[in-house]
Each structure stands twice: as C-alpha cells, then as structure tokens.
Scaffold this motif. Structure first.
Motif, PDB file in Angstrom:
ATOM      1  N   MET A 158      22.616  34.432-163.800  1.00  0.00           N
ATOM      2  CA  MET A 158      21.259  34.782-163.158  1.00  0.00           C
ATOM      3  C   MET A 158      21.482  35.968-162.277  1.00  0.00           C
ATOM      4  O   MET A 158      22.643  36.099-161.683  1.00  0.00           O
ATOM      5  N   ILE A 159      20.520  36.698-162.634  1.00  0.00           N
ATOM      6  CA  ILE A 159      20.698  38.137-161.966  1.00  0.00           C
ATOM      7  C   ILE A 159      19.686  37.848-160.666  1.00  0.00           C
ATOM      8  O   ILE A 159      18.455  37.898-160.973  1.00  0.00           O
ATOM      9  N   PRO A 160      20.178  38.322-159.581  1.00  0.00           N
ATOM     10  CA  PRO A 160      19.091  38.304-158.389  1.00  0.00           C
ATOM     11  C   PRO A 160      18.150  39.498-158.410  1.00  0.00           C
ATOM     12  O   PRO A 160      18.558  40.751-157.825  1.00  0.00           O
ATOM     13  N   CYS A 161      16.983  39.619-158.911  1.00  0.00           N
ATOM     14  CA  CYS A 161      16.254  40.654-158.994  1.00  0.00           C
ATOM     15  C   CYS A 161      14.645  40.405-159.070  1.00  0.00           C
ATOM     16  O   CYS A 161      14.363  39.388-159.600  1.00  0.00           O
ATOM     17  N   ASN A 162      13.790  41.326-158.978  1.00  0.00           N
ATOM     18  CA  ASN A 162      12.340  41.086-159.264  1.00  0.00           C
ATOM     19  C   ASN A 162      11.465  42.090-159.876  1.00  0.00           C
ATOM     20  O   ASN A 162      10.628  42.034-159.313  1.00  0.00           O
ATOM     21  N   PRO A 163      11.937  43.035-160.485  1.00  0.00           N
ATOM     22  CA  PRO A 163      10.989  44.251-160.881  1.00  0.00           C
ATOM     23  C   PRO A 163       9.938  43.424-161.749  1.00  0.00           C
ATOM     24  O   PRO A 163       8.920  44.215-161.841  1.00  0.00           O
ATOM     25  N   CYS A 164       9.934  42.393-162.324  1.00  0.00           N
ATOM     26  CA  CYS A 164       8.866  41.808-163.129  1.00  0.00           C
ATOM     27  C   CYS A 164       7.797  41.300-162.207  1.00  0.00           C
ATOM     28  O   CYS A 164       6.484  41.513-162.644  1.00  0.00           O
ATOM     29  N   VAL A 165       8.185  40.887-161.116  1.00  0.00           N
ATOM     30  CA  VAL A 165       7.043  40.549-160.021  1.00  0.00           C
ATOM     31  C   VAL A 165       6.264  41.792-159.686  1.00  0.00           C
ATOM     32  O   VAL A 165       4.976  41.573-159.663  1.00  0.00           O
ATOM     33  N   ALA A 166       7.074  43.034-159.650  1.00  0.00           N
ATOM     34  CA  ALA A 166       6.354  44.064-159.078  1.00  0.00           C
ATOM     35  C   ALA A 166       5.604  44.936-160.011  1.00  0.00           C
ATOM     36  O   ALA A 166       4.344  45.274-159.722  1.00  0.00           O
ATOM     37  N   ILE A 167       5.879  44.573-161.331  1.00  0.00           N
ATOM     38  CA  ILE A 167       5.124  45.545-162.644  1.00  0.00           C
ATOM     39  C   ILE A 167       3.967  44.757-163.075  1.00  0.00           C
ATOM     40  O   ILE A 167       3.251  45.410-163.700  1.00  0.00           O
ATOM     41  N   CYS A 168       3.857  43.559-162.938  1.00  0.00           N
ATOM     42  CA  CYS A 168       2.816  42.544-163.518  1.00  0.00           C
ATOM     43  C   CYS A 168       1.519  42.808-162.782  1.00  0.00           C
ATOM     44  O   CYS A 168       1.339  42.833-161.492  1.00  0.00           O
ATOM     45  N   PRO A 169       0.462  43.648-163.565  1.00  0.00           N
ATOM     46  CA  PRO A 169      -0.508  43.978-163.029  1.00  0.00           C
ATOM     47  C   PRO A 169      -1.532  42.972-162.400  1.00  0.00           C
ATOM     48  O   PRO A 169      -2.587  43.195-161.830  1.00  0.00           O
ATOM     49  N   VAL A 170      -1.460  41.719-162.977  1.00  0.00           N
ATOM     50  CA  VAL A 170      -2.349  40.589-162.704  1.00  0.00           C
ATOM     51  C   VAL A 170      -1.567  39.592-161.591  1.00  0.00           C
ATOM     52  O   VAL A 170      -2.100  38.472-161.203  1.00  0.00           O
ATOM     53  N   HIS A 171      -0.412  39.965-161.324  1.00  0.00           N
ATOM     54  CA  HIS A 171       0.397  39.015-160.309  1.00  0.00           C
ATOM     55  C   HIS A 171       0.520  37.763-160.672  1.00  0.00           C
ATOM     56  O   HIS A 171       0.478  36.937-160.237  1.00  0.00           O
ATOM     57  N   ALA A 172       0.894  37.851-162.239  1.00  0.00           N
ATOM     58  CA  ALA A 172       0.975  36.345-162.781  1.00  0.00           C
ATOM     59  C   ALA A 172       2.557  35.597-162.410  1.00  0.00           C
ATOM     60  O   ALA A 172       2.923  34.507-163.123  1.00  0.00           O
ATOM     61  N   ILE A 173       3.345  36.794-162.066  1.00  0.00           N
ATOM     62  CA  ILE A 173       4.870  36.142-162.160  1.00  0.00           C
ATOM     63  C   ILE A 173       5.176  36.241-160.528  1.00  0.00           C
ATOM     64  O   ILE A 173       4.877  37.208-159.608  1.00  0.00           O
TER      65      ILE A 173
END
Ligand code: SF4
Length: 123
Positions: A1-16
């Motif tokens: 597991m990599i501790p990171c969260n760029p997917c959270v920031a890039i999602c335009p509808v805050h689905a993650i």
C-alpha cells in the motif's frame, strides 16, 4: 500500500474519499461518472474503470509500455495472471497524464477479468 491521495484531489465529483492517507480509497459509485481521470494519476497503477453496455465492456487502465498501441488495433486481452483470454480492440489511447491510459473493448463476459493487453506479433 502506498500512502497517497492524488485520486481524491483529481476526482471532479468527489466520488473518492479517504479518512486517512494510509487508508484504502473508497469510491462512491453513485457519484462516479466514469471520467477515468483517476486512472492516470494513480502512482500505484491501482485504478481501472469498467463500463458495460449491451454485449460489450470497455475497460480503461494504465499502460506503461512502449510503443503505445494504436486505436483500432486488435490485441490479446490478458487477465490478472497474465493469461490471454481473448481479443480486445483498442478504443482510446490517452496521454494526458504522465502515465498513458488506454481503453479497450472486450466481450462483456470478460469485463471483470481483463486488466492488461499484449500486442500481437505479425512477423
Ligand atoms: S472515474 Fe472520474 S468520477 Fe469516477 S472516481 Fe475516477 S475521477 Fe472520479
């Protein structure tokens, strides 16, 4: 597991969402529009998007090999164990992110199995 969260920031509808940087991200599939932006931003190459319509499934995943496939090419459809399970058609090659993201079309019965491609040799 990599501790990171760029997917959270890039999602335009805050689905993650993630409660903590060390958590596994949670996806709200009611919110997700299938835009695929999270696929290319994930440093762990851990995200893929599957869409099923009629008898076909489109699968979008990161692809870090060169040369990149060409739209319209027919390639081997490969599962998680590296086994060829059928053929796939290249529908889209997106180089917007640092990691290329490709979309392939396969029979819908393979939707949850195919996670990679292998280019066919035509020697
Ligand atoms: S596919 Fe698009 S909408 Fe869905 S979780 Fe990823 S970034 Fe968000």
């Amino acid at each position: 597991m990599i501790p990171c969260n760029p997917c959270v920031a890039i999602c335009p509808v805050h689905a993650i969402t993630m409660n903590d940087i060390n958590d596994t991200p949670a996806v709200d599939f009611e919110k997700c529009t299938g835009c695929t932006r999270c696929v290319g931003i994930c440093p762990g190459l851990a995200i893929f998007v599957v869409k099923i319509k009629d008898e076909k499934a489109s699968i979008t995943f990161p692809y870090e090999f060169l040369p990149l496939p060409t739209v319209g090419n027919i390639v081997h459809a490969v599962d998680r164990e590296g086994k060829t399970r059928g053929t796939a058609k290249i529908m889209k090659v997106n180089t917007r992110a640092k990691t290329a993201v490709i979309t392939v079309e396969v029979d819908k019965t393979l939707a949850m199995d195919i996670r990679m491609i292998k280019v066919m040799n035509h020697d």
